[in-house]
Design an enzyme around this catalytic site. Structure first.
Site, PDB file in Angstrom:
ATOM      1  N   HIS A 261      -1.438   2.340   3.221  1.00 46.68           N
ATOM      2  CA  HIS A 261      -0.848   1.774   4.450  1.00 46.68           C
ATOM      3  C   HIS A 261       0.213   0.040   4.622  1.00 46.68           C
ATOM      4  CE1 HIS A 261       2.469   3.114   7.441  1.00 46.68           C
ATOM      5  NE2 HIS A 261       2.252   1.770   7.822  1.00 46.68           N
ATOM      6  N   GLU A 262      -1.424  -0.653   5.442  1.00 43.53           N
ATOM      7  CA  GLU A 262      -1.180  -1.749   5.720  1.00 43.53           C
ATOM      8  C   GLU A 262      -1.176  -2.566   4.165  1.00 43.53           C
ATOM      9  OE1 GLU A 262      -0.873  -2.106   8.588  1.00 43.53           O
ATOM     10  OE2 GLU A 262      -1.630   0.249   9.326  1.00 43.53           O
ATOM     11  N   HIS A 265       2.097  -3.172   3.798  1.00 45.00           N
ATOM     12  CA  HIS A 265       2.988  -4.240   5.109  1.00 45.00           C
ATOM     13  C   HIS A 265       2.214  -5.639   4.862  1.00 45.00           C
ATOM     14  CE1 HIS A 265       4.594  -1.977   8.064  1.00 45.00           C
ATOM     15  NE2 HIS A 265       3.348  -0.950   9.000  1.00 45.00           N
ATOM     16  N   GLU A 291       8.183  -1.156   7.436  1.00 40.80           N
ATOM     17  CA  GLU A 291       7.463   0.258   7.089  1.00 40.80           C
ATOM     18  C   GLU A 291       7.816   0.731   5.852  1.00 40.80           C
ATOM     19  OE1 GLU A 291       5.277   0.612   9.105  1.00 40.80           O
ATOM     20  OE2 GLU A 291       5.375   3.018   8.857  1.00 40.80           O
TER      21      GLU A 291
HETATM   22 CO    CO Z   1       2.977   0.179   9.148  1.00 39.87          CO
END
Ligand code: CO
Length: 498
Positions: A261-262, A265, A291
């Site tokens: 997830h990170e 980003h 996101e």
């Molecule tokens: Co996030």
């Protein structure tokens, strides 16, 4: 010919960017390696840097430069830079300093009170400061101005150029579709075995697996690093983009999916154009788009079957007990659906329902239709209606998130927008990149990253999020793509027709 006012504006903006980078580093250090005794001096450093950023963006000189700009002489890109700097300048300048200071004081106080209230299941002790924060934010909306709903002024802090009317028209069909699916899954009585990814997974193995996957995704460790924090985050941009994750040695999911997830980003932040460095075109356009990048990698790629066809053997090298499983066992185990009370633990299907509840309450609060004291009841009623569960405590109800304590009203919808954007990206990418599935199955993400870089990352704040998504995918923002994506995926996993 370029206007010299433009150059001077960019010079000031470069300083602002450098100050933001310092502020990022302070924040990263505070959450990773800072000794506890530095709390006081760190607070002073933070407030100094924040003050300097505010001074520069709201300065009289910046106002003069923006007013004197001859935009017709500028290129399309330069005009976009001016538009975005002007937007920042006007928004920041419109809030009186006294109000801004009052808000940051209330944020700090609110956080402390919220932590205790959450621990003690004591909403009553939090209500007064929450009321004060809502009042202060209400004043902010009056200074910023809005066309229709005061809430829109707050929303624009996180999702520029978006209105609550637009969001409502998209969230309506989303809600209907999701509530129906959650019910069908529950009625099916099928339960997925999540035991394969539960057990004992030492941190070292999780860390090297995380680094392996991040490297495969294209995350550049020469310009970044991976550390551990209580709440994972990404910080920085371009040549210094750092991520954190959190390992649970009894459950493989938080660490691995937190890292992916990170990583999503971070790829966005590492993907702006060098030539735009230190300008608004080397910054993210909205939290929703940010996101969408993390969700795309975490859920659409990381929670897919081809992904586990590739990574199960590699994961098995770190955790030999997994060798006995088939990729489909892991795929199913990381995609269980069950209504729950806690947003951050929610699965792909139920997650957005948590957000829709918060969005509905926030808009009511700022229309003056919901009093602070009635929030717990309004919250609980909606959980029962949307998810079929009623929180027994406010700790597991309206006190669970920190957002309201720090005044982040308008932030929640960006999580769902991110999910919706990510599904549209999947459809757009699927049309352009041949054999998406077989590429993922071979652990080859190069073409995926090239697509994201050229369609999303490189543009920075060039286009408002809606326009960026339309240009990138060819589709207007809607809930259709996300609903079809979950319908197809979970019909397969649960063996029912959603
Ligand atoms: Co996030």
């Amino acid at each position: 010919m370029k206007d010299s006012a433009f150059d001077e504006m960019l010079e000031i903006y470069e300083e602002i960017t450098r100050l933001k980078q310092l502020s990022d580093l302070l924040m990263w250090d505070q959450n990773t390696y800072m000794p506890p005794g530095s709390v006081g001096s760190r607070a002073a450093q933070n407030s100094l840097v924040t003050g300097l950023i505010h001074q520069r963006i709201t300065s009289k000189r910046m106002g003069e430069l923006l007013a004197s700009m001859k935009e017709s002489e500028l290129s399309e890109q330069e005009q976009a830079m001016v538009r975005e700097v002007r937007r920042d300048h006007e928004r920041k300048s419109s809030i009186p300093e006294k109000l801004a200071r009052e808000i940051s004081k209330t944020e700090a106080e609110g956080t402390q009170i919220w932590v205790k209230a959450k621990q003690n299941n004591d909403f009553a002790s939090f209500a007064p400061i929450l009321g004060r924060m809502i009042d202060l934010k209400g004043q902010v909306t009056e200074h910023l101005g809005y066309a229709e709903n005061p809430y829109d002024a707050l929303l624009e802090d996180y999702e520029p150029y978006m209105t609550s009317r637009e969001i409502r028209s998209i969230f309506g069909p989303l809600r209907a579709g999701l509530v129906n699916m959650v019910k069908k899954i529950a009625d099916s009585g099928h339960e997925i075995d999540s035991s394969p990814i539960m057990g004992s997974f030492p941190k070292e193995g999780q860390e090297s697996l995380s680094k392996r996957i991040l490297g495969d995704m294209g995350y550049d460790f020469e310009r970044g690093r991976l550390d551990v924090t209580e709440h994972p985050f990404t910080v920085g941009s371009m040549d210094d983009t750092r991520i954190t994750t959190k390992y649970n040695i009894e459950d493989l999911r938080p660490g691995i999916f937190g890292s992916i997830h990170e990583g999503g980003h971070a790829l966005y932040e590492q993907g702006f154009l060098e030539e735009n460095y230190c300008s608004p075109l080397a910054e993210s356009v909205s939290l929703g788009i940010h996101e969408s990048q993390s969700r795309f990698w975490e859920n659409i790629i990381g929670r897919s079957l081809p992904f586990w066809e590739h990574y199960l053997p590699i994961t098995g090298e770190h955790f030999p007990r997994l060798k006995r499983y088939d990729p489909v066992d892991i795929y199913r185990a990381v995609n269980t659906v069950a209504p729950s009370l806690i947003r951050v633990q929610a699965d792909e299907v139920t997650y957005n329902l948590h957000i829709l509840i918060r969005f509905e309450l926030e808009t009511k609060i700022f229309k003056g239709e919901l009093d602070v004291k009635d929030i717990p009841e309004a919250w609980n009623e909606r959980y029962e209606e949307f998810l079929g569960l009623r929180p027994k405590t406010d700790t597991t109800g309206c006190l669970q998130d920190i957002h309201w304590a720090v005044g982040y009203f308008g932030y929640f919808p960006t999580y769902t927008l991110g999910n919706l954007y990510s599904a549209q990206i999947l459809d757009g990418m699927g049309r352009d990149v041949a054999d998406l599935h077989s590429r993922v199955k071979r652990g080859e993400f190069g073409e995926i990253l090239v697509w994201l870089r050229s369609r999303i990352h490189r543009h920075g704040r060039m286009y408002p999020a809606k326009e960026l998504i339309r240009r990138a995918t060819g589709y207007e923002l809607s809930s259709d793509h996300f609903l079809s994506y979950v319908k197809e995926k979970y019909s397969g996993i649960y063996g029912i027709n959603l």
